[in-house]
Design a protein around this motif. Sequence first.
Motif, PDB file in Angstrom:
ATOM      1  N   ASN A 278     134.758  24.986  21.743  1.00  0.00           N
ATOM      2  CA  ASN A 278     133.770  25.807  21.045  1.00  0.00           C
ATOM      3  C   ASN A 278     134.008  27.272  21.378  1.00  0.00           C
ATOM      4  N   VAL A 279     133.700  28.136  20.437  1.00  0.00           N
ATOM      5  CA  VAL A 279     133.759  29.574  20.711  1.00  0.00           C
ATOM      6  C   VAL A 279     132.605  29.941  21.638  1.00  0.00           C
ATOM      7  N   LEU A 280     132.905  30.676  22.690  1.00  0.00           N
ATOM      8  CA  LEU A 280     131.868  31.128  23.617  1.00  0.00           C
ATOM      9  C   LEU A 280     131.808  32.643  23.610  1.00  0.00           C
ATOM     10  N   THR A 281     130.737  33.188  23.042  1.00  0.00           N
ATOM     11  CA  THR A 281     130.558  34.640  23.028  1.00  0.00           C
ATOM     12  C   THR A 281     129.412  35.079  23.922  1.00  0.00           C
ATOM     13  N   SER A 282     128.583  34.122  24.330  1.00  0.00           N
ATOM     14  CA  SER A 282     127.446  34.455  25.187  1.00  0.00           C
ATOM     15  C   SER A 282     126.857  33.176  25.759  1.00  0.00           C
ATOM     16  N   ALA A 283     125.939  33.327  26.694  1.00  0.00           N
ATOM     17  CA  ALA A 283     125.251  32.164  27.276  1.00  0.00           C
ATOM     18  C   ALA A 283     124.480  31.398  26.217  1.00  0.00           C
ATOM     19  N   ALA A 284     124.000  32.104  25.189  1.00  0.00           N
ATOM     20  CA  ALA A 284     123.228  31.452  24.130  1.00  0.00           C
ATOM     21  C   ALA A 284     124.047  30.387  23.413  1.00  0.00           C
ATOM     22  N   ASP A 285     125.361  30.619  23.244  1.00  0.00           N
ATOM     23  CA  ASP A 285     126.226  29.624  22.598  1.00  0.00           C
ATOM     24  C   ASP A 285     126.254  28.328  23.407  1.00  0.00           C
ATOM     25  N   LEU A 286     126.412  28.460  24.715  1.00  0.00           N
ATOM     26  CA  LEU A 286     126.473  27.302  25.599  1.00  0.00           C
ATOM     27  C   LEU A 286     125.152  26.537  25.576  1.00  0.00           C
ATOM     28  N   ILE A 287     124.061  27.268  25.698  1.00  0.00           N
ATOM     29  CA  ILE A 287     122.734  26.660  25.731  1.00  0.00           C
ATOM     30  C   ILE A 287     122.447  25.918  24.434  1.00  0.00           C
ATOM     31  N   TYR A 288     122.870  26.494  23.320  1.00  0.00           N
ATOM     32  CA  TYR A 288     122.628  25.874  22.022  1.00  0.00           C
ATOM     33  C   TYR A 288     123.409  24.562  21.876  1.00  0.00           C
ATOM     34  N   VAL A 289     124.705  24.595  22.192  1.00  0.00           N
ATOM     35  CA  VAL A 289     125.550  23.411  22.020  1.00  0.00           C
ATOM     36  C   VAL A 289     125.130  22.292  22.967  1.00  0.00           C
ATOM     37  N   LEU A 290     124.766  22.630  24.203  1.00  0.00           N
ATOM     38  CA  LEU A 290     124.385  21.620  25.191  1.00  0.00           C
ATOM     39  C   LEU A 290     122.912  21.212  25.091  1.00  0.00           C
ATOM     40  N   ASN A 291     122.175  21.892  24.196  1.00  0.00           N
ATOM     41  CA  ASN A 291     120.745  21.595  24.024  1.00  0.00           C
ATOM     42  C   ASN A 291     119.939  21.822  25.292  1.00  0.00           C
ATOM     43  N   TRP A 292     120.389  22.705  26.134  1.00  0.00           N
ATOM     44  CA  TRP A 292     119.657  22.971  27.363  1.00  0.00           C
ATOM     45  C   TRP A 292     118.274  23.553  27.085  1.00  0.00           C
ATOM     46  N   ASP A 293     118.178  24.344  26.011  1.00  0.00           N
ATOM     47  CA  ASP A 293     116.889  24.975  25.711  1.00  0.00           C
ATOM     48  C   ASP A 293     115.868  23.951  25.227  1.00  0.00           C
ATOM     49  N   LEU A 294     116.325  22.748  24.852  1.00  0.00           N
ATOM     50  CA  LEU A 294     115.408  21.729  24.338  1.00  0.00           C
ATOM     51  C   LEU A 294     115.043  20.679  25.373  1.00  0.00           C
ATOM     52  N   GLU A 295     115.884  20.512  26.403  1.00  0.00           N
ATOM     53  CA  GLU A 295     115.741  19.383  27.311  1.00  0.00           C
ATOM     54  C   GLU A 295     114.504  19.438  28.180  1.00  0.00           C
ATOM     55  N   ASN A 296     114.290  20.587  28.796  1.00  0.00           N
ATOM     56  CA  ASN A 296     113.259  20.649  29.832  1.00  0.00           C
ATOM     57  C   ASN A 296     112.047  21.478  29.421  1.00  0.00           C
ATOM     58  N   LYS A 297     111.822  21.578  28.103  1.00  0.00           N
ATOM     59  CA  LYS A 297     110.674  22.319  27.632  1.00  0.00           C
ATOM     60  C   LYS A 297     109.811  21.426  26.760  1.00  0.00           C
ATOM     61  N   PRO A 298     108.514  21.638  26.767  1.00  0.00           N
ATOM     62  CA  PRO A 298     107.668  20.873  25.859  1.00  0.00           C
ATOM     63  C   PRO A 298     108.013  21.194  24.412  1.00  0.00           C
ATOM     64  N   LYS A 299     107.724  20.272  23.502  1.00  0.00           N
ATOM     65  CA  LYS A 299     108.090  20.481  22.103  1.00  0.00           C
ATOM     66  C   LYS A 299     107.382  21.687  21.510  1.00  0.00           C
ATOM     67  N   THR A 300     106.159  21.923  21.936  1.00  0.00           N
ATOM     68  CA  THR A 300     105.426  23.090  21.467  1.00  0.00           C
ATOM     69  C   THR A 300     105.312  24.079  22.612  1.00  0.00           C
ATOM     70  N   ILE A 301     105.863  25.252  22.411  1.00  0.00           N
ATOM     71  CA  ILE A 301     105.857  26.267  23.466  1.00  0.00           C
ATOM     72  C   ILE A 301     104.936  27.400  23.040  1.00  0.00           C
ATOM     73  N   GLN A 302     103.938  27.674  23.844  1.00  0.00           N
ATOM     74  CA  GLN A 302     103.025  28.760  23.532  1.00  0.00           C
ATOM     75  C   GLN A 302     103.444  30.016  24.275  1.00  0.00           C
ATOM     76  N   ARG A 303     103.351  31.130  23.569  1.00  0.00           N
ATOM     77  CA  ARG A 303     103.718  32.396  24.197  1.00  0.00           C
ATOM     78  C   ARG A 303     102.718  32.747  25.288  1.00  0.00           C
ATOM     79  N   GLN A 304     103.258  33.229  26.420  1.00  0.00           N
ATOM     80  CA  GLN A 304     102.397  33.644  27.517  1.00  0.00           C
ATOM     81  C   GLN A 304     101.539  34.836  27.082  1.00  0.00           C
ATOM     82  N   LEU A 305     100.262  34.793  27.444  1.00  0.00           N
ATOM     83  CA  LEU A 305      99.396  35.930  27.156  1.00  0.00           C
ATOM     84  C   LEU A 305      99.743  37.093  28.063  1.00  0.00           C
ATOM     85  N   PHE A 306      99.700  38.279  27.512  1.00  0.00           N
ATOM     86  CA  PHE A 306      99.908  39.514  28.263  1.00  0.00           C
ATOM     87  C   PHE A 306     101.298  39.579  28.909  1.00  0.00           C
ATOM     88  N   VAL A 307     102.295  38.862  28.336  1.00  0.00           N
ATOM     89  CA  VAL A 307     103.636  38.938  28.890  1.00  0.00           C
ATOM     90  C   VAL A 307     104.173  40.355  28.696  1.00  0.00           C
TER      91      VAL A 307
END
Length: 366
Positions: A278-307
Motif C-alpha cells: 500500500n502507498v504510505l503517505t501518512s499515519a492516516a493511511d496505515l490507520i485506515y487500512v488496518l481499521n485501527w480507528d474503528l477497533e477500539n472506539k464505540p460506534k457512536t463517538i460524541q465530541r468532547q464538550l469544550f475541547v
Amino acid sequence: MSDQDLFYLLALMKVDGVGDIMAKKLLSNFGNAEAIFKAKSKEIAAIDGIGAVLLKNLKDKTVFEKAAKELEFIKSDNINVSCFQDENYPDKLKHCIDGPVLIFTSGNIDLRNKKIISIVGTRQITSYGTEFCRKLIEDLAPLDPVIISGFAYGVDIVAHQLAMENNLQTIGVLAHGLNQIYPRAHKKYMAKMEENGGFITEFWSSSSPDKEKFVRRNRIVAGMTEATIVIESADKGGSLITANLANDYNREVFAVPGRVTDRYSQGCNNLIKTQKANVLTSAADLIYVLNWDLENKPKTIQRQLFVELNPDEECIYNFLVKNGKELLDIIALQCNFPIFKISGILLNMELKGLIRPLPGKMFEAI
C-alpha cells in the motif's frame, strides 16, 4: 514450561535435519519433545517425511550435551523462553508455518492486546526517510503501537530510537544469540530498550551474526506483526525480503513513495508499482487500512464538550461543519494546508472525537 521440557525441546532443535516445520510435525504427533526421543523407531518412521537419515540423527546423544549447555546459559542470564505452543508466544507468529519453535527474549516485552507493526528499510537512511519516520511514529503514538525492527543501522535503529522518544514499546529482532549484540555500536541503546520492550531471537548463544541468519531473522519481523512498513529501500535489500515474507503471510505491507531518481526509493516504488504494498503517505493511511480507528472506539463517538482547538484544527473543523463530508485533498486545498501536514492534524482531531474518517479518504465532523 519446566526445565525438563525446555531441555528436550532444545535437544530436538539440535538434531541435524530437524527444522521448525519438522519439529512441529513431530511435536504434534508425540505431544512433547521427551516423548519423541523415547519413541520407538517404527513409531517415528510412520510419520510422513521421516527417512532413515533423520531416524539415525534422532539417536545422536551429543544433542543432549548441547542442550544442557544452552540451558545453563538461559538460567544464568535470566533469558525468557517461549515455545510456539505457549500462551506468551507472539500470537501472529503462531500462524506462520515456518515460525520458530522456540524464541528467546530479554527485557520487558508485553504483546497482549497490542497493535504491532514493523518498520524496516535501508541501512543508508536519508533525511527524507528519517523525517518521515519521525512524523509517522509521532502521529501513531496516541494509539500506543509496538514498534518492531531489526536493530541494524539505518531505518531500524532510527525507528527504535523514535519509538523510545515517544515512550512506545520497541523490540529488536536479532540474528544472533542474546549473549552478544550486533552491531556493537548499538550496545548503548540496549538498556533503554529493555526498560520498555527488549529483544527477541531464535538463535542460541553459540550463534554468530552470519549473513544467512539475517534472512531467517526477517521472517520473525514480518510474521509477528500486523503490518510491515518499508521506509526506504534500494531495488535490492533485506527490507524487500521482509516485505515479500509479510505478503506470503497475508499481512499488510506499506511502502513510502519517493522520487523515481532517488536510489533509496526504488525498492519502495517498485513494491507499490507491482501492488505488493500500500502507498504510505501518512499515519492516516496505515490507520485506515488496518481499521485501527474503528477497533477500539464505540460506534457512536460524541465530541468532547469544550475541547480546545488550535487554529489549524479550528479551521478544518469549521470547514467540515459548513460543507459536510469531504475528501482529504479538498480539505487540504480549501484550508490551505500541504497534504503531509493535514494528515497529522486530521489524526489528532479524530483522536479527540472531533471528526471521523470515511471510506475513500473522506472525513466528516461529528
